[in-house]
Design an enzyme around this catalytic site. Structure first.
Site, mmCIF file in Angstrom:
data_model
loop_
_atom_site.group_PDB
_atom_site.id
_atom_site.type_symbol
_atom_site.label_atom_id
_atom_site.label_comp_id
_atom_site.label_asym_id
_atom_site.label_seq_id
_atom_site.Cartn_x
_atom_site.Cartn_y
_atom_site.Cartn_z
ATOM 1 C CG HIS A 104 4.419 3.478 13.602
ATOM 2 N ND1 HIS A 104 3.084 3.168 13.586
ATOM 3 C CD2 HIS A 104 4.904 3.120 12.375
ATOM 4 C CE1 HIS A 104 2.761 2.651 12.416
ATOM 5 N NE2 HIS A 104 3.847 2.605 11.664
ATOM 6 C CB SER A 143 -1.292 5.358 12.153
ATOM 7 O OG SER A 143 -0.106 4.700 11.782
ATOM 8 C CE1 TYR A 188 0.611 1.148 4.498
ATOM 9 C CE2 TYR A 188 0.663 -1.256 4.404
ATOM 10 C CZ TYR A 188 0.937 -0.071 5.069
ATOM 11 O OH TYR A 188 1.540 -0.102 6.306
ATOM 12 N N PRO A 189 0.429 2.286 -0.694
ATOM 13 C CG PRO A 189 -0.539 3.652 -2.338
ATOM 14 C CD PRO A 189 -0.629 2.279 -1.720
ATOM 15 C CG MET A 190 2.417 5.363 3.801
ATOM 16 S SD MET A 190 2.552 4.882 5.539
ATOM 17 C CE MET A 190 1.988 6.387 6.337
#
Length: 246
Positions: free
Chosen positions: A170, A221, A143-145
């Site tokens: 994190h 996040s 997945y891109p973020m």
């Protein structure tokens, strides 16, 4: 002025997603399909030699769901190498039965919020992260973020110390998963529409869900992460390619 974080860069990465025109494939003659697969196997063997010589890495996946049918994940020393690889694939007979639906261009990236003591490019453990072989686990989650740049929450206006605090939190949340989930993080600022690409590798896809759910509660996040589409793929070894196209 907000202080940036130092990054160390490795191999360039291309995630290449395609659909397959199954009707066109099934209408082709047995001879045409056989020739296309034989040519494709030759290409896969060439790519395997590159991986064996530690000059890059490639893996092929069958994508679950309707976003794509297959994905090639490719790592190479230069952007030019990626472009050559892509063109090499596009010129094969098998490629004529496929249609590109998504791609992601980036580069393997490691960053640190602590003061480095040694040259990372002379550290064997860092070199293994910057120039890895793609883990051949059963599944991949890609997945891109990006990080939030809103009027209220803006990651890029936070101090380096504050960003580091959240990133270490994190990392602590992710630590229980490091034994069975491997990851390759790539940076794409200036290369693609998101800022990072995340490739996770594991033999149990449920672990992806557990990891991502737990880390969603981290401040970094919950407040600052913007996620693109998630892609789940099952690894296809060269021995499984023919069965996939039957």
């Amino acid at each position: 002025m907000v202080e940036s974080v130092e990054t160390f860069d490795g191999w360039y990465a291309l995630h290449d997603f395609r659909t397959i025109d199954w009707e066109k494939w099934q209408q082709a003659s047995d001879k045409e399909r056989q020739a296309a697969l034989e040519e494709f196997h030759t290409l896969l063997k060439d790519w395997q030699k590159i991986e064996d010589n530690k000059k890059g890495s490639t893996a092929l996946y069958s994508i679950v769901g309707q976003k794509a049918d297959i994905m090639f994940m490719n790592l190479r020393p230069s952007m030019k190498n990626l472009n050559q690889l892509e063109n090499q694939l596009n010129k094969t007979a098998l490629a004529h039965f496929t249609k590109p639906v998504y791609s992601y261009v980036s580069i393997i990236e490691k960053s640190t919020y602590t003061k480095r003591q040694t040259d990372p490019y002379k550290d064997p453990s860092m070199l293994a992260k910057l120039y890895p072989t793609i883990p051949k686990t059963e599944y991949i989650c890609f997945y891109p973020m990006s990080k939030q740049r809103g009027e209220i929450n803006n990651w890029f206006t936070l101090s380096k110390e504050e960003r580091g605090r959240m990133m270490f939190e994190h990392i602590a949340t992710s630590k229980p998963y490091t034994e069975d989930i491997k990851r390759i993080i790539t940076g794409s600022i200036g290369f693609d529409e998101y800022e990072w690409g995340v490739s996770l590798f594991c033999d149990d896809p449920l672990r992806f869900k557990k990891l991502i759910y737990d880390t969603r509660f981290d401040e970094v996040s919950a407040k600052y992460a913007i996620f693109g589409s998630f892609y789940i793929g099952h690894y296809l070894s060269e021995n499984e390619v023919n069965a996939f196209f039957e």
